[in-house]
Scaffold this active site. Structure first.
Site, mmCIF file in Angstrom:
data_model
loop_
_atom_site.group_PDB
_atom_site.id
_atom_site.type_symbol
_atom_site.label_atom_id
_atom_site.label_comp_id
_atom_site.label_asym_id
_atom_site.label_seq_id
_atom_site.Cartn_x
_atom_site.Cartn_y
_atom_site.Cartn_z
ATOM 1 N N SER A 190 -53.060 69.543 -1.296
ATOM 2 C CA SER A 190 -52.477 69.624 0.046
ATOM 3 C C SER A 190 -50.961 69.866 -0.024
ATOM 4 O O SER A 190 -50.530 70.901 -0.511
ATOM 5 C CB SER A 190 -52.842 68.343 0.805
ATOM 6 O OG SER A 190 -52.465 68.450 2.156
ATOM 7 N N HIS A 396 -60.851 67.714 4.147
ATOM 8 C CA HIS A 396 -59.579 67.763 3.420
ATOM 9 C C HIS A 396 -59.526 66.675 2.340
ATOM 10 O O HIS A 396 -59.233 66.958 1.179
ATOM 11 C CB HIS A 396 -58.444 67.562 4.428
ATOM 12 C CG HIS A 396 -57.114 68.015 3.946
ATOM 13 N ND1 HIS A 396 -56.811 69.343 3.707
ATOM 14 C CD2 HIS A 396 -55.984 67.325 3.655
ATOM 15 C CE1 HIS A 396 -55.564 69.439 3.296
ATOM 16 N NE2 HIS A 396 -55.039 68.229 3.248
#
Ligand SMILES: *[C@@H]1O[C@H](CO)[C@@H](O)[C@H](O)[C@H]1NC(C)=O
Ligand SMILES: *[C@@H]1O[C@H](CO)[C@@H](O)[C@H](O)[C@H]1NC(C)=O
Ligand SMILES: *[C@@H]1O[C@H](CO)[C@@H](O)[C@H](O)[C@H]1NC(C)=O
Length: 424
Positions: A190, A396
């Site tokens: 990320s 995610h």
């Protein structure tokens, strides 16, 4: 993103809507008396800092400190080798891991031996180093600036631009110097991918020090982000940050004991509120893939997250959503002209990234929309591979907390790293 704040609000919200159990406190007390062995272990892992946590599992652990050119003192965490008797210190290939927003090197540790990427790579024969961005729990220091000053926010005036421009180069140089290597492998999650793309374009000389880069849940372009909340806030990102700064608020979601307490009391196995904790996580980070969410681990996760960021890191992502471009932080025309020489912030030139990059992405990651990842493919200077997670629904955070992250993601990374071995 926004993990902590939204987490609390969502727990409150979902609790109000779904679960007004009157007898729940009674049940909580009953469960606490049970002395469940797994829960005790989980609650201990929730309270240990990373150095103690890694040592508890009999892995070697070293904490190092490096000072950036602008005075931030960063904590670097190292697992130099595995715990197998045939996996001893020596001249091992080096891998550097960089965490996500609101987080720390905990991304690669909290899930424990056999699941956390830090442990897995150590067992695979790598010398594992984990970075910590300025401002987080392990890097909340500067030689001149005080993070707790009530007179000035100077410590907190940075976004992920500075992390990519200064923290990563300082950390990588330190690791190479300590190990005597000339290049290393990089794995980011990320924001740990965003900061790499910043470094590779602003400091292109660092591409030579990267044998291969592996981006898990890559984030650069964000124009197609579909979260209504983020879309609504994004155009006002800088104004919100400035308003907060005037009130002396520049740090967001530091590590706070309250989260550890919430995790241990309300999210532990046996607590009737545990499903609310899971729902809050899905609300923020997207629905986990089937069987990927391990609710038992929630207290350990909440014991280590959030770990603190500068509000400006979030504002910078807001600007990425609003502009649809991957650009340097927009300070407003006057400061932009002084810093960049132009009234609007320049774009990061992704074609300057000559290090081989592998993108590991999911079709259903709500923060890294697939259309934005596709644009990233086309603009990177040296795309070495793009690997879609072979599970349609994968969130995610499943990249770091998913039960099958090893088989679905890490094994591919290890295979690619092996194919890119380089002599020193
Ligand atoms: C969404 O992604 C497409 C494909 O990469 C791109 O052309 C478009 O500009 C993006 N939309 C926004 C609003 O950024
Ligand atoms: C979930 O975590 C617990 C505690 O670490 C572990 O015992 C269990 O095997 C995990 N479940 C799955 C499905 O991996
Ligand atoms: C981006 O970098 C490439 C390679 O160095 C260069 O050819 C190109 O002109 C740059 N683009 C911009 C807009 O600066």
């Amino acid at each position: 993103m926004w993990l902590g704040l939204v987490f609390c609000c969502t727990i409150a919200l979902v609790a109000g809507v779904r679960s007004p159990h009157v007898d729940y406190i009674e049940e909580l007390i009953r469960n606490q008396g049970s002395g469940n062995r797994i829960s005790n272990n989980i609650n201990e892992d929730a309270t240990l800092d990373l150095p103690e946590l890694v040592r508890k599992y009999n892995y070697p652990f070293e904490e190092h400190f490096v000072t950036t050119e602008d005075g931030y003192i960063l904590g670097l965490h190292r697992i130099p080798h595995g715990r197998d008797s045939n996996n001893r210190p020596g001249n091992k290939p080096v891998v550097f891991l960089m965490h996500g927003l609101l987080s720390s090197s905990a991304d690669f540790i909290v899930m424990g031996p056999g699941s956390g990427l830090g442990y897995i790579l150590a067992e695979e024969g790598y010398d594992v180093w984990m970075g910590n961005a300025r401002g987080n729990y392990y890097s909340r220091r500067n030689v001149r600036l005080n993070p707790d000053s009530i007179l000035s926010n100077a410590f907190w005036e940075f976004s992920w631009d500075e992390i990519g421009d200064m923290d990563l180069p300082a950390s990588i140089d330190y690791v190479l110097q300590r190990t005597g290597h000339s290049a290393l492998h990089y794995v980011g999650f990320s924001q740990g991918t965003t900061t790499f793309f910043v470094m590779g374009s602003l400091r292109p000389e660092y591409n030579r020090k990267i044998i291969s880069m592996h981006a898990m849940a890559p984030i650069a372009f964000m124009g197609n982000n579909s979260s209504p909340l983020l879309q609504a806030l994004a155009p006002h990102a800088r104004r919100i940050e400035e308003m907060a700064a005037r009130r002396g608020i520049a740090e967001f979601m530091p590590k706070m004991p309250i989260f550890t307490t919430i995790g241990k009391e309300f999210c532990v196995d046996g607590a009737p509120t545990q499903p609310l904790c899971s729902d809050a996580m899905f609300f923020i980070a997207g629905q986990s893939g089937e069987g990927q969410h391990n609710a038992t681990m929630l207290p350990v996760i909440l014991g280590h997250y959030p770990a603190g960021v500068a509000l400006r890191q979030i504002a910078h992502y807001g600007q990425s959503i609003a502009s649809g471009e991957f650009k340097r932080y927009d300070h407003g025309p006057v400061t932009n002209r002084r810093r960049y020489g132009t009234a609007t912030p320049p774009r990061y030139n992704l074609s300057k990234i000559s290090a081989p990059v592998y993108l590991h992405y999911s079709e259903t990651d709500p923060l890294g929309d697939i259309k934005d990842v596709e644009r990233l493919f086309t603009e990177l200077g040296n795309l070495a591979g793009r690997i879609r997670v072979p599970m349609r629904v994968f969130s995610h955070v499943d990249f770091i907390w998913g039960v099958d992250a090893k088989t679905l993601v890490y094994n591919d990374i290890i295979r690619a790293m092996r194919s890119r071995r380089r002599q020193n």
